[in-house]
Design a protein around this motif. Structure first.
Motif, PDB file in Angstrom:
ATOM      1  N   MET A 188     -48.386 112.490 130.414  1.00  0.00           N
ATOM      2  CA  MET A 188     -49.284 112.345 130.235  1.00  0.00           C
ATOM      3  C   MET A 188     -50.367 112.412 129.402  1.00  0.00           C
ATOM      4  SD  MET A 188     -49.258 111.109 133.620  1.00  0.00           S
ATOM      5  CE  MET A 188     -51.371 111.289 134.219  1.00  0.00           C
ATOM      6  N   TRP A 189     -49.778 113.312 128.391  1.00  0.00           N
ATOM      7  CA  TRP A 189     -50.392 113.924 127.054  1.00  0.00           C
ATOM      8  C   TRP A 189     -50.772 112.612 126.393  1.00  0.00           C
ATOM      9  CZ3 TRP A 189     -46.835 118.154 125.437  1.00  0.00           C
ATOM     10  CH2 TRP A 189     -47.232 119.363 126.114  1.00  0.00           C
ATOM     11  N   THR A 190     -51.417 113.143 125.408  1.00  0.00           N
ATOM     12  CA  THR A 190     -51.558 111.747 124.184  1.00  0.00           C
ATOM     13  C   THR A 190     -50.848 110.860 123.646  1.00  0.00           C
ATOM     14  OG1 THR A 190     -54.126 112.286 123.534  1.00  0.00           O
ATOM     15  CG2 THR A 190     -53.369 110.980 121.970  1.00  0.00           C
ATOM     16  N   HIS A 191     -50.285 109.992 123.233  1.00  0.00           N
ATOM     17  CA  HIS A 191     -48.906 109.450 122.496  1.00  0.00           C
ATOM     18  C   HIS A 191     -49.279 109.100 121.058  1.00  0.00           C
ATOM     19  CE1 HIS A 191     -47.088 105.228 121.364  1.00  0.00           C
ATOM     20  NE2 HIS A 191     -46.632 106.153 121.260  1.00  0.00           N
ATOM     21  N   VAL A 192     -48.994 109.677 120.075  1.00  0.00           N
ATOM     22  CA  VAL A 192     -49.010 110.279 118.876  1.00  0.00           C
ATOM     23  C   VAL A 192     -48.377 108.477 117.806  1.00  0.00           C
ATOM     24  CG1 VAL A 192     -49.252 111.509 116.510  1.00  0.00           C
ATOM     25  CG2 VAL A 192     -49.148 112.421 118.934  1.00  0.00           C
ATOM     26  N   ARG A 193     -47.196 108.713 117.837  1.00  0.00           N
ATOM     27  CA  ARG A 193     -46.505 106.817 117.978  1.00  0.00           C
ATOM     28  C   ARG A 193     -45.441 107.085 117.483  1.00  0.00           C
ATOM     29  NH1 ARG A 193     -48.157 107.121 112.006  1.00  0.00           N
ATOM     30  NH2 ARG A 193     -47.281 105.773 111.730  1.00  0.00           N
ATOM     31  N   THR A 194     -44.850 106.418 117.736  1.00  0.00           N
ATOM     32  CA  THR A 194     -43.306 105.379 118.105  1.00  0.00           C
ATOM     33  C   THR A 194     -42.286 105.430 116.627  1.00  0.00           C
ATOM     34  OG1 THR A 194     -44.012 104.774 120.281  1.00  0.00           O
ATOM     35  CG2 THR A 194     -42.420 104.149 119.440  1.00  0.00           C
ATOM     36  N   ALA A 195     -41.094 105.962 116.611  1.00  0.00           N
ATOM     37  CA  ALA A 195     -40.535 105.000 115.956  1.00  0.00           C
ATOM     38  C   ALA A 195     -38.829 104.656 116.686  1.00  0.00           C
ATOM     39  CB  ALA A 195     -39.998 105.013 114.531  1.00  0.00           C
ATOM     40  N   LEU A 196     -38.540 103.623 115.917  1.00  0.00           N
ATOM     41  CA  LEU A 196     -36.948 103.360 116.222  1.00  0.00           C
ATOM     42  C   LEU A 196     -35.689 103.262 115.093  1.00  0.00           C
ATOM     43  CD1 LEU A 196     -35.031 101.585 118.160  1.00  0.00           C
ATOM     44  CD2 LEU A 196     -35.523  99.541 117.103  1.00  0.00           C
ATOM     45  N   ILE A 197     -34.892 104.393 115.810  1.00  0.00           N
ATOM     46  CA  ILE A 197     -33.882 104.349 114.508  1.00  0.00           C
ATOM     47  C   ILE A 197     -32.608 104.008 114.677  1.00  0.00           C
ATOM     48  CG2 ILE A 197     -32.406 106.381 113.317  1.00  0.00           C
ATOM     49  CD1 ILE A 197     -35.270 108.550 113.493  1.00  0.00           C
ATOM     50  N   GLY A 198     -32.102 103.134 113.839  1.00  0.00           N
ATOM     51  CA  GLY A 198     -31.372 101.766 114.365  1.00  0.00           C
ATOM     52  C   GLY A 198     -30.374 103.526 113.552  1.00  0.00           C
ATOM     53  N   PRO A 199     -28.727 101.612 113.593  1.00  0.00           N
ATOM     54  CA  PRO A 199     -27.350 102.140 113.196  1.00  0.00           C
ATOM     55  C   PRO A 199     -27.608 102.506 112.080  1.00  0.00           C
ATOM     56  CG  PRO A 199     -27.004 100.600 115.001  1.00  0.00           C
ATOM     57  CD  PRO A 199     -28.839 100.724 114.606  1.00  0.00           C
ATOM     58  N   GLN A 200     -28.424 101.175 111.024  1.00  0.00           N
ATOM     59  CA  GLN A 200     -28.050 101.521 109.391  1.00  0.00           C
ATOM     60  C   GLN A 200     -28.924 102.934 108.727  1.00  0.00           C
ATOM     61  OE1 GLN A 200     -29.206  98.310 111.385  1.00  0.00           O
ATOM     62  NE2 GLN A 200     -27.489  98.244 111.241  1.00  0.00           N
ATOM     63  N   SER A 201     -29.561 103.547 109.903  1.00  0.00           N
ATOM     64  CA  SER A 201     -30.285 104.496 109.610  1.00  0.00           C
ATOM     65  C   SER A 201     -29.163 105.635 109.636  1.00  0.00           C
ATOM     66  CB  SER A 201     -31.685 105.392 110.492  1.00  0.00           C
ATOM     67  OG  SER A 201     -31.619 106.450 110.125  1.00  0.00           O
ATOM     68  N   PRO A 202     -29.554 106.700 108.078  1.00  0.00           N
ATOM     69  CA  PRO A 202     -27.931 107.884 108.002  1.00  0.00           C
ATOM     70  C   PRO A 202     -28.974 109.364 109.300  1.00  0.00           C
ATOM     71  CG  PRO A 202     -29.749 107.555 106.574  1.00  0.00           C
ATOM     72  CD  PRO A 202     -29.483 106.088 107.076  1.00  0.00           C
ATOM     73  N   ALA A 203     -29.572 108.777 109.476  1.00  0.00           N
ATOM     74  CA  ALA A 203     -30.021 109.589 110.758  1.00  0.00           C
ATOM     75  C   ALA A 203     -29.455 109.296 112.048  1.00  0.00           C
ATOM     76  CB  ALA A 203     -31.552 109.092 110.373  1.00  0.00           C
ATOM     77  N   PHE A 204     -28.419 108.312 112.152  1.00  0.00           N
ATOM     78  CA  PHE A 204     -28.904 107.217 113.639  1.00  0.00           C
ATOM     79  C   PHE A 204     -28.172 108.094 114.119  1.00  0.00           C
ATOM     80  CE2 PHE A 204     -26.429 105.329 116.199  1.00  0.00           C
ATOM     81  CZ  PHE A 204     -27.145 103.829 117.150  1.00  0.00           C
ATOM     82  N   GLU A 205     -27.056 109.039 113.692  1.00  0.00           N
ATOM     83  CA  GLU A 205     -25.906 110.131 114.699  1.00  0.00           C
ATOM     84  C   GLU A 205     -27.028 111.107 115.319  1.00  0.00           C
ATOM     85  OE1 GLU A 205     -22.295 110.662 112.266  1.00  0.00           O
ATOM     86  OE2 GLU A 205     -22.164 112.952 114.219  1.00  0.00           O
ATOM     87  N   SER A 206     -27.850 110.962 114.573  1.00  0.00           N
ATOM     88  CA  SER A 206     -28.318 112.656 115.200  1.00  0.00           C
ATOM     89  C   SER A 206     -30.174 112.403 115.879  1.00  0.00           C
ATOM     90  CB  SER A 206     -28.992 113.850 113.883  1.00  0.00           C
ATOM     91  OG  SER A 206     -27.993 114.086 113.190  1.00  0.00           O
ATOM     92  N   PHE A 207     -30.247 111.141 115.245  1.00  0.00           N
ATOM     93  CA  PHE A 207     -32.156 110.610 116.002  1.00  0.00           C
ATOM     94  C   PHE A 207     -31.753 109.132 116.563  1.00  0.00           C
ATOM     95  CE2 PHE A 207     -32.791 114.824 113.534  1.00  0.00           C
ATOM     96  CZ  PHE A 207     -33.483 115.201 114.492  1.00  0.00           C
ATOM     97  N   GLY A 208     -30.553 108.964 116.807  1.00  0.00           N
ATOM     98  CA  GLY A 208     -30.966 107.097 116.791  1.00  0.00           C
ATOM     99  C   GLY A 208     -31.092 107.230 118.299  1.00  0.00           C
ATOM    100  N   GLY A 209     -32.774 105.957 118.607  1.00  0.00           N
ATOM    101  CA  GLY A 209     -32.647 105.821 119.584  1.00  0.00           C
ATOM    102  C   GLY A 209     -34.101 105.759 119.800  1.00  0.00           C
ATOM    103  N   LEU A 210     -34.795 105.240 120.535  1.00  0.00           N
ATOM    104  CA  LEU A 210     -36.285 104.826 120.317  1.00  0.00           C
ATOM    105  C   LEU A 210     -36.590 106.280 120.513  1.00  0.00           C
ATOM    106  CD1 LEU A 210     -38.602 102.009 120.162  1.00  0.00           C
ATOM    107  CD2 LEU A 210     -38.586 102.901 122.380  1.00  0.00           C
ATOM    108  N   HIS A 211     -37.959 106.663 119.656  1.00  0.00           N
ATOM    109  CA  HIS A 211     -38.806 108.106 120.387  1.00  0.00           C
ATOM    110  C   HIS A 211     -40.410 108.107 119.864  1.00  0.00           C
ATOM    111  CE1 HIS A 211     -38.278 108.697 115.089  1.00  0.00           C
ATOM    112  NE2 HIS A 211     -39.669 108.736 115.739  1.00  0.00           N
ATOM    113  N   HIS A 212     -40.686 108.661 120.778  1.00  0.00           N
ATOM    114  CA  HIS A 212     -42.054 108.381 121.026  1.00  0.00           C
ATOM    115  C   HIS A 212     -42.627 110.533 120.762  1.00  0.00           C
ATOM    116  CE1 HIS A 212     -41.886 104.646 123.100  1.00  0.00           C
ATOM    117  NE2 HIS A 212     -41.197 105.337 123.837  1.00  0.00           N
ATOM    118  N   ILE A 213     -43.688 110.116 120.072  1.00  0.00           N
ATOM    119  CA  ILE A 213     -44.485 111.856 119.811  1.00  0.00           C
ATOM    120  C   ILE A 213     -45.368 111.953 120.537  1.00  0.00           C
ATOM    121  CG2 ILE A 213     -45.253 113.708 118.050  1.00  0.00           C
ATOM    122  CD1 ILE A 213     -42.708 112.241 117.331  1.00  0.00           C
ATOM    123  N   TYR A 214     -45.820 113.058 121.621  1.00  0.00           N
ATOM    124  CA  TYR A 214     -46.595 113.231 122.717  1.00  0.00           C
ATOM    125  C   TYR A 214     -47.185 114.872 122.143  1.00  0.00           C
ATOM    126  CZ  TYR A 214     -44.767 109.475 125.533  1.00  0.00           C
ATOM    127  OH  TYR A 214     -43.973 108.231 125.743  1.00  0.00           O
TER     128      TYR A 214
END
Lengths: 176, 176
Positions: A50-76
């Motif tokens: 219920m907090w404020t949604h700050v922003r969103t990003a999608l880290i895909g398989p082509q990203s070097p960060a995929f293993e650790s952070f792969g998926g859709l993330h939201h910041i609240y």
């Protein structure tokens, strides 16, 4: 056997035994809770959806960060953290959540899947003085109790955020 | 010439002319405002970025919906609309926002780009009785005044939502 042994204990003594057993159980539970959650443990961010949604990003398989952070993330952000985005410095009590979700894809549409984890940053300048005033934690999936980070993991979080010192160690900006 | 003509009018008459001119200007402005924003116009959802984030999806080029809805979209709900998600029926005053953003991609990471439009659904049972109690509008980009929908467009919105009648014409569900 146990019943017979019980009968050998006189009533006042039996009461004392019960009282001692209850006290021992209380102490054991309390010690366990201390072990499970030290004083500087970052609490689960109850109600963050219920907090404020700050922003969103999608880290895909082509990203070097995929293993650790792969998926859709939201910041609240809670209200204090929203003050922080405005002021550039986050007051004590600020909480930021990095919610990481699996994704599903169907006919070109990517939707939100299962929750992978709930990353948390809590600002308490004194409590977390060694890590820029921020405490870090990560809860597994939908759990409010299963913590993913040990001391080493928490320091790794801070090391990654450290280059953002001029922005009070925060990467995200509020998307207006 | 005008000044000379003015001198020919006696003072009370001049006052009457001024009063009439002011009245005419007022009526013209009022008519214009009616034309620009009829009584049933859906207002811009001021402050929706601070409302509750309901869910997110990404519509990619492979989707047949790409031309109309391509990009990353977030759904936001005001407090009354949140009651609606819980109850299954949305009370008057409920507002839902469909915010559509362009996307940027860099090294496997998709981030939020420019705002393409802000779609709005407002529940006012009497005012919008012909379209299930919901008023529909869509604001262009970051504009709070440039409206994308004519009467036909608003009916097209409703026709698309109509099969959701059992869910009070709402597609989305709150992701807990």
């Amino acid at each position: 056997m146990a019943i017979n042994a019980g009968r050998l204990i006189s009533l006042p003594k039996r009461r004392r035994v019960v009282a001692l057993a209850v006290a021992a159980a209380c102490i054991a539970t309390w010690s366990l809770s201390l072990w499970a959650k030290p004083d500087d443990a970052v609490p689960y961010p109850e109600g963050y959806r219920m907090w404020t949604h700050v922003r969103t990003a999608l880290i895909g398989p082509q990203s070097p960060a995929f293993e650790s952070f792969g998926g859709l993330h939201h910041i609240y952000a809670n209200d204090k953290a929203m003050e922080g985005y405005r002021a550039g410095r986050f007051p004590d009590g600020s909480v930021l959540v990095f919610e990481l979700l699996e994704t599903r894809e169907n006919a070109g549409v990517t939707t939100e899947g299962q929750r992978k984890r709930v990353g948390v940053m809590v600002k308490e300048s004194k409590l977390y003085a060694e890590t820029g005033g921020w405490g870090f934690e990560s809860f597994l999936g939908d759990s409010r109790t299963v913590r993913r980070l040990n001391a080493e993991g928490r320091i790794a979080c801070f090391k990654c955020h450290e280059p953002q010192k001029d922005r009070d160690f925060v990467f995200s900006e509020f998307r207006k």
